[in-house]
Write a protein that holds these residues in place. Structure first.
Motif, PDB file in Angstrom:
ATOM      1  N   ALA A  49     -39.119 -44.654 -33.037  1.00 28.15           N
ATOM      2  CA  ALA A  49     -38.128 -43.795 -32.394  1.00 28.15           C
ATOM      3  C   ALA A  49     -36.991 -43.529 -33.369  1.00 28.15           C
ATOM      4  N   SER A  50     -36.515 -42.297 -33.385  1.00 30.61           N
ATOM      5  CA  SER A  50     -35.384 -41.919 -34.223  1.00 30.61           C
ATOM      6  C   SER A  50     -34.168 -41.634 -33.343  1.00 30.61           C
ATOM      7  N   LEU A  51     -32.994 -42.028 -33.834  1.00 27.85           N
ATOM      8  CA  LEU A  51     -31.750 -41.894 -33.072  1.00 27.85           C
ATOM      9  C   LEU A  51     -30.954 -40.690 -33.567  1.00 27.85           C
ATOM     10  N   PHE A  52     -30.409 -39.926 -32.608  1.00 25.52           N
ATOM     11  CA  PHE A  52     -29.628 -38.738 -32.920  1.00 25.52           C
ATOM     12  C   PHE A  52     -28.340 -38.752 -32.108  1.00 25.52           C
ATOM     13  N   GLN A  53     -27.332 -38.056 -32.617  1.00 20.19           N
ATOM     14  CA  GLN A  53     -26.151 -37.771 -31.811  1.00 20.19           C
ATOM     15  C   GLN A  53     -25.860 -36.277 -31.912  1.00 20.19           C
ATOM     16  N   ALA A  54     -25.283 -35.725 -30.841  1.00 19.63           N
ATOM     17  CA  ALA A  54     -25.032 -34.286 -30.794  1.00 19.63           C
ATOM     18  C   ALA A  54     -23.804 -34.014 -29.953  1.00 19.63           C
ATOM     19  N   LYS A  55     -23.178 -32.907 -30.234  1.00 26.89           N
ATOM     20  CA  LYS A  55     -22.083 -32.421 -29.408  1.00 26.89           C
ATOM     21  C   LYS A  55     -22.659 -31.415 -28.425  1.00 26.89           C
ATOM     22  N   VAL A  56     -22.622 -31.736 -27.136  1.00 26.05           N
ATOM     23  CA  VAL A  56     -23.170 -30.814 -26.149  1.00 26.05           C
ATOM     24  C   VAL A  56     -22.126 -29.721 -25.859  1.00 26.05           C
ATOM     25  N   PRO A  57     -22.571 -28.503 -25.500  1.00 30.11           N
ATOM     26  CA  PRO A  57     -23.919 -28.207 -25.002  1.00 30.11           C
ATOM     27  C   PRO A  57     -24.920 -27.746 -26.057  1.00 30.11           C
ATOM     28  N   ASP A  58     -24.459 -27.350 -27.258  1.00 30.52           N
ATOM     29  CA  ASP A  58     -25.402 -26.729 -28.185  1.00 30.52           C
ATOM     30  C   ASP A  58     -25.298 -27.278 -29.606  1.00 30.52           C
ATOM     31  N   GLY A  59     -24.951 -28.547 -29.743  1.00 32.26           N
ATOM     32  CA  GLY A  59     -24.994 -29.191 -31.052  1.00 32.26           C
ATOM     33  C   GLY A  59     -23.666 -29.101 -31.782  1.00 32.26           C
ATOM     34  N   PRO A  60     -23.654 -29.365 -33.092  1.00 35.77           N
ATOM     35  CA  PRO A  60     -24.836 -29.642 -33.906  1.00 35.77           C
ATOM     36  C   PRO A  60     -25.422 -31.033 -33.650  1.00 35.77           C
ATOM     37  N   ILE A  61     -26.696 -31.201 -34.073  1.00 33.54           N
ATOM     38  CA  ILE A  61     -27.391 -32.479 -33.935  1.00 33.54           C
ATOM     39  C   ILE A  61     -27.356 -33.194 -35.276  1.00 33.54           C
ATOM     40  N   GLU A  62     -27.077 -34.482 -35.236  1.00 32.40           N
ATOM     41  CA  GLU A  62     -27.034 -35.293 -36.449  1.00 32.40           C
ATOM     42  C   GLU A  62     -28.008 -36.447 -36.315  1.00 32.40           C
ATOM     43  N   GLN A  63     -28.841 -36.656 -37.337  1.00 36.05           N
ATOM     44  CA  GLN A  63     -29.789 -37.769 -37.322  1.00 36.05           C
ATOM     45  C   GLN A  63     -29.109 -39.026 -37.850  1.00 36.05           C
ATOM     46  N   LEU A  64     -29.325 -40.149 -37.150  1.00 33.55           N
ATOM     47  CA  LEU A  64     -28.642 -41.393 -37.492  1.00 33.55           C
ATOM     48  C   LEU A  64     -29.563 -42.466 -38.059  1.00 33.55           C
ATOM     49  N   SER A 521     -46.592 -29.974 -28.554  1.00 33.26           N
ATOM     50  CA  SER A 521     -46.640 -31.433 -28.618  1.00 33.26           C
ATOM     51  C   SER A 521     -45.400 -32.107 -28.043  1.00 33.26           C
ATOM     52  N   TYR A 522     -44.441 -31.348 -27.503  1.00 29.73           N
ATOM     53  CA  TYR A 522     -43.271 -31.961 -26.906  1.00 29.73           C
ATOM     54  C   TYR A 522     -43.561 -32.282 -25.445  1.00 29.73           C
ATOM     55  N   LYS A 523     -43.412 -33.557 -25.109  1.00 30.98           N
ATOM     56  CA  LYS A 523     -43.688 -33.984 -23.743  1.00 30.98           C
ATOM     57  C   LYS A 523     -42.555 -33.607 -22.796  1.00 30.98           C
ATOM     58  N   ASN A 524     -41.323 -33.582 -23.307  1.00 30.76           N
ATOM     59  CA  ASN A 524     -40.179 -33.223 -22.473  1.00 30.76           C
ATOM     60  C   ASN A 524     -39.115 -32.572 -23.344  1.00 30.76           C
ATOM     61  N   ALA A 525     -38.025 -32.192 -22.733  1.00 30.04           N
ATOM     62  CA  ALA A 525     -36.919 -31.566 -23.440  1.00 30.04           C
ATOM     63  C   ALA A 525     -35.611 -32.172 -22.970  1.00 30.04           C
ATOM     64  N   VAL A 526     -34.600 -32.164 -23.846  1.00 32.10           N
ATOM     65  CA  VAL A 526     -33.264 -32.638 -23.495  1.00 32.10           C
ATOM     66  C   VAL A 526     -32.497 -31.446 -22.914  1.00 32.10           C
ATOM     67  N   MET A 527     -32.115 -31.563 -21.665  1.00 29.54           N
ATOM     68  CA  MET A 527     -31.453 -30.474 -20.956  1.00 29.54           C
ATOM     69  C   MET A 527     -29.974 -30.801 -20.736  1.00 29.54           C
ATOM     70  N   VAL A 528     -29.145 -29.767 -20.827  1.00 29.58           N
ATOM     71  CA  VAL A 528     -27.701 -29.900 -20.621  1.00 29.58           C
ATOM     72  C   VAL A 528     -27.287 -28.925 -19.512  1.00 29.58           C
TER      73      VAL A 528
END
Length: 780
Positions: A49-64, A521-528
């Protein structure tokens, strides 16, 4: 520890081979910063598993966190590169800390899809300035692209080439000024100087001659060696432009020797000594010759005067380590009882010793050349079972060996132990210099100074759990039994305790949740969801590639012939491997299937059983499904033969007897006739013995030889084209037949050498690969 392992096993059982990406662990802070994780399966069944942080609602996404599927030390140890299915990352400073995505390179945080199956390899220049990569066009074809890591600018080097997953079609020169690449069965050069001067010649003026990447090797001093047929050439890259521009008048190199056999890049490889004066040739993946490069000494071409080492038939050579002045180490993988074992074979460097004649001889049952002198081994064959990675120090004096829980430092000359350090689940290791080692594992990547014993954290690989720190408001994680907190510089510091705030899916402005998706191949999505406007959006774009829908109704079969499974129940296919009269490709295929944790179905002809009893034993121990392909390699429907029911029954019985005599076990009660030629009488005769007939609905045409392409117009395809043909014709329940060995007349390349490309393509379209018996069971 037992609880964590049990939880991991439980999650693995719920996670399919199709490498679905699953998002979980959502934790939304009151300042609208979100932590979340993404889990995906690796070939063979393990996952991370990879950990990410993001500013919602639309990012940016940062990999940790950065799981080290592949790592590379660049620019003489001043930069560390990590590659995984989420992108390509490099340390931001010379201290090897602060990993960021490479500018302009595809990554998950920039909107690219997470890779499935095996990683598509890349090649960075030794100085780290440029990166060569494959941009897939279809399942087995792609563009060769040169990426400038500083500017992010891309240059298309080759518009279309077939590629492999186990090797890269290009090789960088040691000084990073040139690389050579293979396209369409020919070798070409590319000059970085010409790129910077914006004067790149057309590809036809950069042609070095026929070959694949296996035909070429750079020596440490910067010369390019190539083998064409039996001739060995050496080229000065400074002369590439002149020699290729006037190729009709000048050769593309100087002949410096010959090899004793015609070189086939599909099965052969070679290495050049550090001085460039000797060559090690690996013939057919396991027969090893070492000799001096002497164009004026024809006697050196006599095989009986050459040092020779013949490895067991279940062996594949993985890597050759050839330091200056030291013995040569040949790392090989053996497949025994369905498990892989690693061995190191040590031989003297002929430039510093002359151990040409040895006391040992090739095995009595070896199918290769007989009565050739073997290479004298300076040390016993080293048993490296349980070893995960090996690396030679830059000065050639030390060997670093990583196992499941230890890092051992050995003397390279005699394998004597110099130092032993604790290691937790290592994956990769590199020497930064002769006293510092980079150890990348399942929990973290760290820098170890052997002289002081100091261990420095460079990156976290994954987090067992994550949350927000109540003190700093930054991310805090737990992994490997330790706690870490993210500082303002974006680096991980040791934390005294792991005590995050309770996880939350709400802030004053937003609510976050996961929702199932029907896309690739995505089983689900992160929704805001915005609380005030009630607007819902996806933080992560789903993959654009969707799985093909199931047919509306099932498809009938020919009576008494199982040539496909259900078309409407499951998205699964079977890979069938037909063994007639050659074992070429067998060990490669078994190792690829082992990589993916896949069980294939192998049909054995009697000729193969009698010629290759050792290979048959390996197959019987591999756990693969084994069926019969009659006792002889005949077209049973040929009018020149008189075939009755009793002949069929006896032929199947004899094949059973031959197999039992070799392995002491029974074949499965499934069969197919040689070349799939059958009639109703044969079907009924075999059925009376309890045999079920297995056909195929996807014929790759990999049996069409090069010399037959004029006899069968349009049917001869290169291996990449065959993969495309299979992907166009496969359906749920398909049985895809692959032929092992070399057909009479040969081929330019072979489908089994691109088996991982085919498997990757099937996985990317949501297919599970199962044995034929499973297709049968699921069709009831």
């Amino acid at each position: 520890m037992k609880t964590r392992c049990a939880a991991l096993l439980a999650s693995l059982l719920l996670f399919p081979l199709a490498a679905e990406v699953s998002f979980f662990g959502l934790d939304l802070a009151q300042d609208d910063k979100l932590l979340f994780q993404a889990k995906t399966a690796l070939p063979g069944g393990s996952l991370y598993a990879s950990l990410f942080q993001a500013k919602v609602p639309d990012g940016p996404i940062e990999q940790l966190t950065f799981f080290p599927e592949e790592i590379q030390c660049l620019d003489e140890g001043r930069s560390l590169q990590i590659q995984n299915r989420y992108g390509l990352f490099r340390s931001s400073g010379t201290d090897l800390h602060g990993f960021k995505p490479v500018k302009g390179f595809p990554s998950f945080v920039s909107g690219s899809q997470v890779q499935a199956g095996k990683l598509i390899p890349i090649q960075a220049s030794p100085d780290g300035r440029y990166i060569l990569s494959i941009q897939p066009l279809k399942s087995a074809y792609g563009r060769l692209v040169l990426h400038d890591a500083q500017s992010g600018v891309e240059t298309i080097v080759s518009q279309r080439l077939g590629y492999l997953l186990g090797s890269f079609p290009a090789l960088w020169s040691p000084d990073s000024n040139f690389f050579v690449y293979a396209s369409g069965g020919r070798l070409y050069y590319f000059s970085v100087e010409q790129l910077r001067g914006k004067r790149i010649p057309d590809e036809r003026f950069r042609d070095l001659g026929p070959g694949q990447a296996a035909n070429a090797r750079w020596s440490p001093n910067g010369s390019l060696f190539t083998i064409q047929g039996r001739q060995l050439f050496r080229s000065d890259p400074r002369e590439f432009f002149t020699r290729t521009l006037y190729s009709s008048l000048l050769s593309t190199g100087s002949i410096v020797g010959e090899v004793p056999f015609a070189f086939d890049p599909n099965f052969d490889s070679f290495e050049i000594s550090p001085s460039g004066r000797s060559i090690l040739l690996v013939k057919n993946t396991r027969s090893i010759f070492i000799y001096e490069v002497k164009n004026d000494d024809r006697s050196s071409l006599d095989p009986e005067m050459m040092p020779y080492l013949y490895l067991p038939s279940n062996t594949l050579v993985n890597r050759v380590i050839w330091p200056v002045g030291g013995p040569i180490t040949i790392l090989a993988t053996l497949l025994q009882n369905g498990e892989r074992r690693m061995r190191a074979f040590r031989v003297a460097d002929p430039e510093f010793a002359r151990p040409l004649i040895a006391e040992t001889k090739p095995p009595a049952d070896a199918s290769g050349p007989k009565n050739l002198p073997a290479l004298r081994q300076e040390a016993k064959v080293q048993d490296l079972d349980g070893v995960r990675d090996i690396a030679l120090s830059p000065d050639g004096k030390l060997f670093a060996v990583a196992s499941a829980d230890a890092l051992r430092i050995l003397s390279y000359d005699d394998f004597s132990l110099k130092q032993s350090l604790d290691a937790s689940s290592p994956i990769r290791l590199l020497w930064r210099n002769s006293s510092q080692i980079i150890l990348a594992g399942e929990q973290s990547t760290e820098l170890i100074d052997l002289s002081t014993g100091k261990r420095e954290l460079l990156a976290l690989s994954q987090a067992e759990s994550a949350g927000w720190s109540p003190a700093s408001g930054s991310a805090i994680v737990k992994t490997g039994g330790k706690a870490y907190a993210l500082n303002q510089a974006g680096l991980w510091d040791d934390a005294m305790v792991y005590a995050p705030l309770p996880a939350s899916s709400f802030s004053a402005n937003y609510r976050v949740f996961t929702d199932e998706v029907q896309a690739g191949s995505y089983k689900n999505a992160v929704m805001v969801r915005a609380i005030k406007t009630l607007k819902t959006s996806s933080l992560v774009l789903p993959p654009s590639k969707r799985y093909a829908p199931f047919p509306l109704k099932d498809e009938e079969r020919v009576p008494d012939v199982f040539d496909h499974g259900s078309r409407i129940r499951r998205r699964e296919v079977a890979l069938v491997f037909d063994l007639y009269d050659g074992d070429e490709g067998l060990m490669t295929s078994l190792n690829v299937l082992k990589d993916y944790g896949i069980k294939g179905t192998f049909f054995l002809n009697g000729e193969f059983i009698r010629r290759y009893p050792g290979a048959v034993k390996d197959l019987a121990e591999s756990g693969m499904e084994l069926g019969s392909m009659f006792f002889a390699n005949w077209n049973l429907t040929d009018g020149n033969f008189t075939v009755d029911a009793e002949f069929i029954r006896r032929g199947l019985a004899r094949n059973e007897d031959d197999f039992f005599a070799v392995c002491g076990r029974e074949l499965s009660a499934i069969w197919h006739a040689p070349h799939y030629s059958i009639n109703s009488m044969m079907l009924q005769a075999a059925k009376s013995l309890g045999y079920a007939y297995v056909g195929r609905d996807v014929d790759p045409l990999d049996w069409v030889a090069s010399q037959e392409q004029y006899r069968f117009p349009g049917m001869y395809l290169d291996a990449a084209g065959i993969v495309e043909r299979v992907m166009e014709r496969k359906q749920p329940g398909s049985i895809i037949a692959l032929r092992m060995g070399i057909p009479a007349g040969g081929r330019g390349d072979y489908l089994y050498n691109r088996l991982d490309i085919l498997i990757n393509a099937l996985i990317s379209e949501g297919y599970e690969i199962v044995p034929v018996s499973t297709l049968m069971e699921h069709s009831k």
